[in-house]
Design a protein around this motif. Sequence first.
Motif, PDB file in Angstrom:
ATOM      1  N   ASN A   1       0.820  -1.224   0.000  1.00 47.10           N
ATOM      2  CA  ASN A   1       0.000   0.000   0.000  1.00 47.10           C
ATOM      3  C   ASN A   1       0.852   1.273   0.000  1.00 47.10           C
ATOM      4  N   LEU A   2       2.028   1.219   0.622  1.00 49.12           N
ATOM      5  CA  LEU A   2       2.931   2.389   0.558  1.00 49.12           C
ATOM      6  C   LEU A   2       3.371   2.630  -0.885  1.00 49.12           C
ATOM      7  N   TYR A   3       3.688   1.548  -1.580  1.00 50.98           N
ATOM      8  CA  TYR A   3       4.164   1.680  -2.967  1.00 50.98           C
ATOM      9  C   TYR A   3       3.069   2.198  -3.906  1.00 50.98           C
ATOM     10  N   LYS A   4       1.825   2.038  -3.481  1.00 51.41           N
ATOM     11  CA  LYS A   4       0.725   2.516  -4.344  1.00 51.41           C
ATOM     12  C   LYS A   4       0.546   4.027  -4.277  1.00 51.41           C
ATOM     13  N   LYS A   5       1.280   4.648  -3.309  1.00 46.28           N
ATOM     14  CA  LYS A   5       1.137   6.107  -3.120  1.00 46.28           C
ATOM     15  C   LYS A   5       2.435   6.812  -3.499  1.00 46.28           C
ATOM     16  N   PRO A   6       2.397   8.175  -3.637  1.00 46.73           N
ATOM     17  CA  PRO A   6       3.642   8.902  -3.861  1.00 46.73           C
ATOM     18  C   PRO A   6       4.589   8.681  -2.694  1.00 46.73           C
ATOM     19  N   PRO A   7       5.894   8.647  -2.917  1.00 46.32           N
ATOM     20  CA  PRO A   7       6.564   8.954  -4.180  1.00 46.32           C
ATOM     21  C   PRO A   7       6.879   7.713  -5.011  1.00 46.32           C
ATOM     22  N   TYR A   8       6.311   6.525  -4.639  1.00 44.95           N
ATOM     23  CA  TYR A   8       6.732   5.287  -5.294  1.00 44.95           C
ATOM     24  C   TYR A   8       5.865   4.891  -6.492  1.00 44.95           C
ATOM     25  N   ARG A   9       4.582   5.304  -6.484  1.00 44.79           N
ATOM     26  CA  ARG A   9       3.558   4.746  -7.367  1.00 44.79           C
ATOM     27  C   ARG A   9       4.038   4.511  -8.805  1.00 44.79           C
ATOM     28  N   GLU A  10       4.682   5.526  -9.374  1.00 46.38           N
ATOM     29  CA  GLU A  10       5.029   5.449 -10.798  1.00 46.38           C
ATOM     30  C   GLU A  10       6.126   4.423 -11.098  1.00 46.38           C
ATOM     31  N   PHE A  11       6.780   3.918 -10.060  1.00 47.61           N
ATOM     32  CA  PHE A  11       7.916   3.025 -10.301  1.00 47.61           C
ATOM     33  C   PHE A  11       7.548   1.543 -10.212  1.00 47.61           C
ATOM     34  N   PHE A  12       6.289   1.236  -9.884  1.00 49.13           N
ATOM     35  CA  PHE A  12       5.934  -0.168  -9.650  1.00 49.13           C
ATOM     36  C   PHE A  12       4.707  -0.625 -10.437  1.00 49.13           C
ATOM     37  N   GLU A  13       4.700  -1.924 -10.745  1.00 53.70           N
ATOM     38  CA  GLU A  13       3.505  -2.637 -11.193  1.00 53.70           C
ATOM     39  C   GLU A  13       3.009  -3.433  -9.990  1.00 53.70           C
ATOM     40  N   PHE A  14       1.697  -3.621  -9.908  1.00 54.93           N
ATOM     41  CA  PHE A  14       1.114  -4.276  -8.728  1.00 54.93           C
ATOM     42  C   PHE A  14       0.406  -5.557  -9.140  1.00 54.93           C
ATOM     43  N   VAL A  15       0.715  -6.646  -8.438  1.00 53.08           N
ATOM     44  CA  VAL A  15       0.128  -7.941  -8.775  1.00 53.08           C
ATOM     45  C   VAL A  15      -0.677  -8.441  -7.587  1.00 53.08           C
ATOM     46  N   ASP A  16      -2.008  -8.477  -7.780  1.00 54.73           N
ATOM     47  CA  ASP A  16      -2.886  -8.979  -6.718  1.00 54.73           C
ATOM     48  C   ASP A  16      -3.062 -10.481  -6.873  1.00 54.73           C
ATOM     49  N   PRO A  17      -3.246 -11.205  -5.767  1.00 54.07           N
ATOM     50  CA  PRO A  17      -3.517 -12.640  -5.896  1.00 54.07           C
ATOM     51  C   PRO A  17      -4.908 -12.847  -6.501  1.00 54.07           C
ATOM     52  N   ILE A  18      -5.108 -13.972  -7.165  1.00 51.52           N
ATOM     53  CA  ILE A  18      -6.435 -14.244  -7.727  1.00 51.52           C
ATOM     54  C   ILE A  18      -7.451 -14.397  -6.595  1.00 51.52           C
TER      55      ILE A  18
END
Length: 388
Positions: A325-342
Motif C-alpha cells: 500500500n505504501l508503494y501505491k502512493k507517492p513517491p513510489y507509485r510510478e515506479f511499480f507494477e502491482f500484482v494482486d492474488p487471484i
Amino acid sequence: MLEPETKTKEAIVRQRYAAGAKERTDKLCCPVDYDSNYLKVIPQEVIERDYGCGDPSRYLREGEVVVDLGSGSGKICFIAAQIVGPNGKVIGVDMTDEMLEVARRNAPIVAERVGYANVVFRKGRIQDLALDVELLDRQLQENPITNAASFLAADELAEELRVKHPLIATDSVDVVVSNCVLNLVEPKSKRQLFDEIFRVLKKGGRAVICDIVSDEEVPDEMQNDPELWSGCISGALTEEGFLAAFGSAGFYGIQILKRDVDPWRTVQGIEFRSITARAFKGKQGECFERNQAVIYRGPFKEVLDDDNHRMERGQRYAVCDKTYNLYKKPPYREFFEFVDPIVDVPLTEAKSFDCLRNYIRHPKETKGQDYNATTEANSKCCDGGSCC
Ligand SMILES: C[S@@+](CC[C@H](N)C(=O)[O-])C[C@H]1O[C@@H](n2cnc3c(N)ncnc32)[C@H](O)[C@@H]1O
C-alpha cells in the motif's frame, strides 16, 4: 552570581531575528520566487521580512493541516493559508517575540482579505514542539524561579505541560514545512528536531523542508562564528547529512524536490545552497502476508527502499500488505507494477510476513498452485489491434 561565558547559539539567533523583525536585513535574504497570486493579500511589512531560501508551500494541498517551523513574520503561513483554504489550518511556530508580534499583528489583515481565518502563531522552540513556551511563561510568572528548588520544580512543570497541553500534539499534522530554519538549531538538538517533526506528523503525513545545506562539512571555527551561525551558514547540514537525518528519524521516500545549482554563498571554499526535500511518515507497523507482489519497472537495474527491500528491475517480489500500500502512493507509485492474488486474503485472516526477508514471488503463488486455466484471447488487448 555565575554568568555564562558566552551567549548560546540560540540566544544569538534570537537576537539577530529580533532585529530582523524590526527592520529588513538584506544579508539574511536568499531570493525566492513565490507565486505572486498569493502575495497580493499579504502586507508589505511581512513580504519585506522574507528570510527564506525556498518555497515549501508549493507542495501543499487543499484541506491540509500544516505546521510551519520558524515561521518568522508569517509569509509562508499566509501563502499556505490560501492553498489549504478554509477547510485547512496553518500553525506557525517561532521562538522570537518580535517575529511573532509582526506575524500576529498581520494575521487578521490577511484573514479579512481572504475571507476566513485559518492561521495561528505559537511560541515554541522547533526542537521541542511539545512545550508551549507562553504557557510556561505564564505559570512561571505566578511561581517565579528564585532558588534551586524552584528551578527543579519549573523543569517538572515544563514536562507536565508537554504531556497535558502540548504545543503541537502527536500525530496531528498533515504537513510540516519550514523555510530556512533547521540550520539554525544547535548541533546537539538536531537529532531531537527531526524526531519532533516525525512525532507531530500523522501517519501518512509528510515533511517538506527548504533549507541551506553545505557541500562539505563545516569546520569548528566557522561553527563558532556567531555571524555565520545566525546567518544560516555554519549550522547547515551537509547535503547527504540532511537527507540522512530524515532516514534516522524513521521517514521513508526521502527525496530532493529542488536543489539550486548555484550556491547562495561560498565561504572558505565551501558552497552553501538551497535545497527542498520531502519525506514521508508511515512505514512503521505490522507486516501481513496477503500474497501480493510488486514489480520494479526501472529505469535503474535495482533499487533499495528505506526498509532495505532490494529489488531488481522486472522481478516479481513478495511484499507485505503495508509495503504494497505504501508503494501505491507517492513517491513510489510510478515506479511499480502491482500484482494482486487471484484469491484475496482478507486482512483479518492474514498471517504475519517477515519483512526482513527479500523473496521473489512465483506467479503460481499469485494464481494458486492448482491454477490451470486456458482462455481465449482477451478482447481488451485487441482494442488497439497490437497483440492480436
Ligand atoms: C531565517 S528566518 C526564516 C523565517 C521564515 N521561515 C521566512 O521564510 O522568512 C529564521 C526564523 O526561525 C526562527 N527560529 C530560529 N531557530 C528557532 C528555533 N530553534 N525554534 C523556533 N524558531 C526558531 C527565528 O526566530 C526566525 O524567525
